[in-house]
Design a protein around this motif. Sequence first.
Motif, PDB file in Angstrom:
ATOM      1  N   LEU A 192      -6.154   1.387   3.750  1.00  0.00           N
ATOM      2  CA  LEU A 192      -5.976  -0.030   4.088  1.00  0.00           C
ATOM      3  C   LEU A 192      -4.588  -0.290   4.670  1.00  0.00           C
ATOM      4  O   LEU A 192      -4.422  -1.131   5.565  1.00  0.00           O
ATOM      5  CB  LEU A 192      -6.189  -0.896   2.841  1.00  0.00           C
ATOM      6  N   GLY A 193      -3.609   0.444   4.181  1.00  0.00           N
ATOM      7  CA  GLY A 193      -2.260   0.304   4.726  1.00  0.00           C
ATOM      8  C   GLY A 193      -2.192   0.706   6.188  1.00  0.00           C
ATOM      9  O   GLY A 193      -1.504   0.068   6.991  1.00  0.00           O
ATOM     10  N   ALA A 194      -2.916   1.767   6.549  1.00  0.00           N
ATOM     11  CA  ALA A 194      -2.948   2.208   7.946  1.00  0.00           C
ATOM     12  C   ALA A 194      -3.510   1.114   8.847  1.00  0.00           C
ATOM     13  O   ALA A 194      -2.979   0.836   9.932  1.00  0.00           O
ATOM     14  CB  ALA A 194      -3.773   3.487   8.062  1.00  0.00           C
ATOM     15  N   CYS A 238       0.830  -1.211   0.000  1.00  0.00           N
ATOM     16  CA  CYS A 238       0.000   0.000   0.000  1.00  0.00           C
ATOM     17  C   CYS A 238       0.864   1.260   0.000  1.00  0.00           C
ATOM     18  O   CYS A 238       0.559   2.237  -0.694  1.00  0.00           O
ATOM     19  CB  CYS A 238      -0.920   0.006   1.217  1.00  0.00           C
ATOM     20  N   LEU A 239       1.943   1.231   0.790  1.00  0.00           N
ATOM     21  CA  LEU A 239       2.819   2.397   0.877  1.00  0.00           C
ATOM     22  C   LEU A 239       3.443   2.721  -0.475  1.00  0.00           C
ATOM     23  O   LEU A 239       3.405   3.868  -0.940  1.00  0.00           O
ATOM     24  CB  LEU A 239       3.917   2.141   1.912  1.00  0.00           C
ATOM     25  N   VAL A 240       4.023   1.723  -1.109  1.00  0.00           N
ATOM     26  CA  VAL A 240       4.717   1.972  -2.370  1.00  0.00           C
ATOM     27  C   VAL A 240       3.726   2.224  -3.502  1.00  0.00           C
ATOM     28  O   VAL A 240       4.056   2.890  -4.478  1.00  0.00           O
ATOM     29  CB  VAL A 240       5.679   0.819  -2.694  1.00  0.00           C
ATOM     30  N   LEU A 275      -7.923   5.877  -6.214  1.00  0.00           N
ATOM     31  CA  LEU A 275      -7.589   4.487  -5.899  1.00  0.00           C
ATOM     32  C   LEU A 275      -6.411   4.411  -4.933  1.00  0.00           C
ATOM     33  O   LEU A 275      -6.412   3.594  -3.994  1.00  0.00           O
ATOM     34  CB  LEU A 275      -7.251   3.733  -7.190  1.00  0.00           C
ATOM     35  N   LEU A 276      -5.421   5.265  -5.157  1.00  0.00           N
ATOM     36  CA  LEU A 276      -4.249   5.287  -4.280  1.00  0.00           C
ATOM     37  C   LEU A 276      -4.618   5.727  -2.868  1.00  0.00           C
ATOM     38  O   LEU A 276      -4.093   5.208  -1.877  1.00  0.00           O
ATOM     39  CB  LEU A 276      -3.191   6.228  -4.857  1.00  0.00           C
ATOM     40  N   THR A 277      -5.541   6.667  -2.765  1.00  0.00           N
ATOM     41  CA  THR A 277      -5.991   7.158  -1.459  1.00  0.00           C
ATOM     42  C   THR A 277      -6.669   6.044  -0.659  1.00  0.00           C
ATOM     43  O   THR A 277      -6.436   5.887   0.547  1.00  0.00           O
ATOM     44  CB  THR A 277      -6.958   8.331  -1.642  1.00  0.00           C
ATOM     45  N   ILE A 278      -7.508   5.265  -1.323  1.00  0.00           N
ATOM     46  CA  ILE A 278      -8.194   4.155  -0.659  1.00  0.00           C
ATOM     47  C   ILE A 278      -7.194   3.113  -0.152  1.00  0.00           C
ATOM     48  O   ILE A 278      -7.293   2.615   0.990  1.00  0.00           O
ATOM     49  CB  ILE A 278      -9.207   3.500  -1.624  1.00  0.00           C
ATOM     50  N   MET A 279      -6.194   2.791  -0.977  1.00  0.00           N
ATOM     51  CA  MET A 279      -5.195   1.803  -0.567  1.00  0.00           C
ATOM     52  C   MET A 279      -4.368   2.310   0.607  1.00  0.00           C
ATOM     53  O   MET A 279      -3.948   1.533   1.467  1.00  0.00           O
ATOM     54  CB  MET A 279      -4.284   1.464  -1.746  1.00  0.00           C
ATOM     55  N   PRO A 306       2.308   3.634  15.831  1.00  0.00           N
ATOM     56  CA  PRO A 306       1.592   4.912  15.662  1.00  0.00           C
ATOM     57  C   PRO A 306       2.103   5.730  14.479  1.00  0.00           C
ATOM     58  O   PRO A 306       1.323   6.361  13.760  1.00  0.00           O
ATOM     59  CB  PRO A 306       1.853   5.634  16.988  1.00  0.00           C
ATOM     60  N   PHE A 307       3.420   5.710  14.261  1.00  0.00           N
ATOM     61  CA  PHE A 307       3.984   6.467  13.149  1.00  0.00           C
ATOM     62  C   PHE A 307       3.520   5.893  11.810  1.00  0.00           C
ATOM     63  O   PHE A 307       3.267   6.635  10.857  1.00  0.00           O
ATOM     64  CB  PHE A 307       5.514   6.457  13.224  1.00  0.00           C
ATOM     65  N   GLY A 308       3.430   4.560  11.746  1.00  0.00           N
ATOM     66  CA  GLY A 308       2.964   3.935  10.514  1.00  0.00           C
ATOM     67  C   GLY A 308       1.529   4.315  10.187  1.00  0.00           C
ATOM     68  O   GLY A 308       1.206   4.646   9.040  1.00  0.00           O
ATOM     69  N   ILE A 309       0.664   4.300  11.180  1.00  0.00           N
ATOM     70  CA  ILE A 309      -0.752   4.616  10.953  1.00  0.00           C
ATOM     71  C   ILE A 309      -0.937   6.077  10.554  1.00  0.00           C
ATOM     72  O   ILE A 309      -1.595   6.392   9.555  1.00  0.00           O
ATOM     73  CB  ILE A 309      -1.568   4.292  12.220  1.00  0.00           C
ATOM     74  N   VAL A 310      -0.336   6.983  11.330  1.00  0.00           N
ATOM     75  CA  VAL A 310      -0.487   8.416  11.048  1.00  0.00           C
ATOM     76  C   VAL A 310       0.134   8.770   9.700  1.00  0.00           C
ATOM     77  O   VAL A 310      -0.406   9.576   8.938  1.00  0.00           O
ATOM     78  CB  VAL A 310       0.142   9.257  12.178  1.00  0.00           C
ATOM     79  N   GLY A 311       1.270   8.147   9.380  1.00  0.00           N
ATOM     80  CA  GLY A 311       1.923   8.420   8.105  1.00  0.00           C
ATOM     81  C   GLY A 311       1.049   8.077   6.920  1.00  0.00           C
ATOM     82  O   GLY A 311       0.982   8.827   5.929  1.00  0.00           O
ATOM     83  N   PHE A 312       0.340   6.954   6.996  1.00  0.00           N
ATOM     84  CA  PHE A 312      -0.564   6.575   5.910  1.00  0.00           C
ATOM     85  C   PHE A 312      -1.701   7.579   5.753  1.00  0.00           C
ATOM     86  O   PHE A 312      -2.092   7.931   4.628  1.00  0.00           O
ATOM     87  CB  PHE A 312      -1.138   5.177   6.157  1.00  0.00           C
TER      88      PHE A 312
END
Length: 442
Positions: free
Chosen positions: A408-410, A243-245, A401-405, A308-314
């Motif tokens: 899901l990454g978060a 999801c990130l990439v 589409l990228l925004t939705i993914m 927390p950093f992973g979730i907020v970053g997404f």
Amino acid sequence: MKSTNVRWRVIFFIMVPMQLMMSLDRINISVSAPLLQEDFGLSLTEISFVLSAFAWTYALCQVPAGIWVQRIGSHKAIAIAGILWSIVTFITPFGSSLILLIFFRCLLGIAQSADIPGGINAINTWFPRTEKARANSIFLSSSYLGLAIGTTLTAWIISRFGWEWSFYSYGIIGVAVGLYWYKSFKNHPKDHPAVNQGELDLITEETKSKEENNEVVFKTSRKEWKTLLSKSQFWAIGFQYFCLVLVESFFITLLPLFLLQSRGLSIESTGIVAALPWLSLAASVVGMGTLVDLVYRKTKSRITSRVPFGIVGFIISSSCLWFASQATSTFNMSILLMISMAGIGMIQVPNWSAVQDIGGKHSASLSGWVNFCGNAATAIGTILVVQTVNLTGNWNMGIMLLTIMGGLGAISWLFIKPNKSLFEEEQIENAIINNETSNTVI
């Protein structure tokens, strides 16, 4: 005994130059894409195949490359890879057809596939846990700095000498950097003549086992791969990086096309606007390296210093990318694109720290899997977004589409559990089943 600081010289003066060259050899095709499309008479769909070809082979070779790195070590693996990918970069302009262009990009993906597994494996060997986030941030930010430099430099070279010369010049310099790596890098700090016992003790004191302190290369057996494949953490960390990439791939492969076709910018203006987010990302990664290490030292919690950093970053990266697509001015769009990439930087450092947390001595193999997922996203995402644009005639739908993914990454970060090693978890579960322990604290 006072510790030497050779490990920091290694990352700044050996690893960073290699990462810079890797990024230059990767980004020049994206900046050159509009001119390639014109010179070869390619449709938007056909140029998307050229742009995504690298990612297909790069992704498919990640796990084999991780295994290869573990077998021969980062020293030989990255030297060989660096020289090969530089040669492929040099010969790319000789592609006289769509098929040859795709073929050369596929070769580049194969050659560069050892870069991330080799780098992560080197950091895992050269740095103690308390410094790994900072080391990862420097390693990652150097590649992003290379993308920023490469975007503007390639645009400048193209505007004055033609798109072919960015490939020729980067290829020649890359071979020299590969030879420099081979001469200068050592697989393990104990093999470096300038590392004293104090630094060696500092590096090895926090590793998990005596075996990890003494072995340079770790092989992941077939049985251990079965263990990896059975863990939800293994799939969660791969999916969140997919999801990130997927979001990041828009900046890598499609942003120059978007700026030229949707916003009508010139090639030089495109180079500047497309470079700014990479500078933002590099700064974010450096800052996050310090912050993640600080939170870990204060809390001693890998969950608190990663999740927390992973979730907020997404949330930041995906939402700001969407808002950027809706911005009416180039200035506002540029600011939002920079914030979006800063959000990606919030994820990259805890991501690779979590790979080392849960992978342990199998970090090279796990990093190969994670990078496979990420580059599969680049390959799929480039074609998916382009096809969405073709069908709807609107870039905004592809960006949605990228925004939705990103959302899901978060969510997937909730399942990574960086406080549990993939193999420690198995041992604890077996111990509970066998009533070998009644209280287990991770």
